[in-house]
Design an enzyme around this catalytic site. Structure first.
Site, mmCIF file in Angstrom:
data_model
loop_
_atom_site.group_PDB
_atom_site.id
_atom_site.type_symbol
_atom_site.label_atom_id
_atom_site.label_comp_id
_atom_site.label_asym_id
_atom_site.label_seq_id
_atom_site.Cartn_x
_atom_site.Cartn_y
_atom_site.Cartn_z
ATOM 1 N N HIS A 1 35.867 60.551 -29.640
ATOM 2 C CA HIS A 1 35.184 61.843 -29.811
ATOM 3 C C HIS A 1 34.887 62.529 -28.483
ATOM 4 C CE1 HIS A 1 31.215 59.655 -29.246
ATOM 5 N NE2 HIS A 1 30.934 60.798 -28.646
ATOM 6 N N ASP B 1 36.427 54.929 -33.475
ATOM 7 C CA ASP B 1 36.140 55.838 -32.365
ATOM 8 C C ASP B 1 36.515 55.183 -31.030
ATOM 9 O OD1 ASP B 1 35.262 57.943 -30.881
ATOM 10 O OD2 ASP B 1 33.157 57.844 -31.526
ATOM 11 N N GLY C 1 25.471 61.890 -23.341
ATOM 12 C CA GLY C 1 26.217 61.748 -22.102
ATOM 13 C C GLY C 1 26.721 60.350 -21.828
ATOM 14 N N SER D 1 28.230 58.418 -24.268
ATOM 15 C CA SER D 1 29.325 58.088 -25.174
ATOM 16 C C SER D 1 30.542 57.599 -24.407
ATOM 17 C CB SER D 1 29.720 59.313 -26.003
ATOM 18 O OG SER D 1 28.728 59.631 -26.934
#
Length: 253
Positions: free
Chosen positions: A66, A111, A203, A205
């Site tokens: 993502h 993800d 921030g 991720s």
């Protein structure tokens, strides 16, 4: 590969981008990491957001799927500790984006993404890659691990210029599932968050969950309220994707 200086203008832009990111999950109630003690850490810059990532070979950075928005290009910063310092840092361009074919943005499943760098990096004191699990296995609840990043230190905060880190404990998947009130699959790992008020924020991720010097998870999502989260942070469980990862990495050897 070029090595420009990070100017105040660039840092200000990165902070503004971090504010704009809505899905990106900084480190809360942590501490500043010893400079270059985590040489695998990578700062990932997009057009409208910032993420974390980590080197898994001399040519690949692993991060969250993502972190790539449609139609944008990502660049990565290697070997950095303080991203506001006026010193040389290694900026690397991405050649290919390998997004897992099963990635579902709406369900936040699978993800995981590999960024193939245009130029292979040389190992040094500041730049190294981190080992991945050798096989697929569950991580026992209460296992003590750590996570690091340049994300916000509080809800609606801005990027931290220096790399922060914090210890977190793995949370039982059934409890995590119950608290999130949504399926937490065996392809996910839960840690930190509600258990200790320590964990990730906007921030962070794409950064790694590290247990015993091995990257076992990728920051996927967490509670929007970073200060007093009511749910654990959720990570993509890397060991479930080892065949795919090995296939991608070995394809350029």
């Amino acid at each position: 590969m070029s090595s420009p200086f990070l100017t105040p203008l660039v840092v200000g832009l990165l902070i503004a981008l971090a504010r704009a990111a809505q899905q990106d999950s900084g480190i809360v109630n942590g501490r500043e990491a010893q400079p270059h003690s985590r040489p695998y850490m990578v700062f990932v810059q997009g057009n409208k957001h910032a993420c974390g990532g980590f080197l898994v070979s001399n040519s690949f950075v692993m991060t969250a799927a993502h972190c790539l928005e449609w139609g944008e290009n990502l660049t990565v910063l290697l070997g950095a500790h303080d991203i506001s310092e006026k010193r040389k840092s290694i900026w690397a361009e991405v050649k290919f984006y390998h997004i897992h074919p099963g990635y579902d943005r709406d369900r936040q499943e699978n993800d995981i993404m590999l960024l193939q760098l245009k130029t292979a990096v040389q190992k040094s004191k500041e730049v190294q890659w981190i080992p991945l699990p050798k096989k697929d296995k569950d991580i026992k609840p209460k296992t003590l691990c750590s996570v690091a990043g340049w994300g916000a230190i509080k809800t609606n905060g801005t990027l931290s210029p220096r790399l922060l880190e914090v210890n977190v404990s793995v949370v039982d998947r059934k409890l995590c599932d119950k608290l999130w009130k949504r399926p937490i699959t065996n392809r996910m790992v839960c840690a930190g968050g509600i258990v200790s008020n320590r964990g990730v924020c906007k921030g962070d991720s794409g950064g790694p969950l590290v247990c015993k010097d091995t990257a076992v998870g990728i920051v996927a999502f967490g509670d929007r309220n970073c200060n007093t989260p009511k749910k654990p942070d959720v990570y993509t469980k890397i060991s479930k994707y080892l065949p795919w990862v090995k296939c991608i990495i070995s394809s350029i050897k």
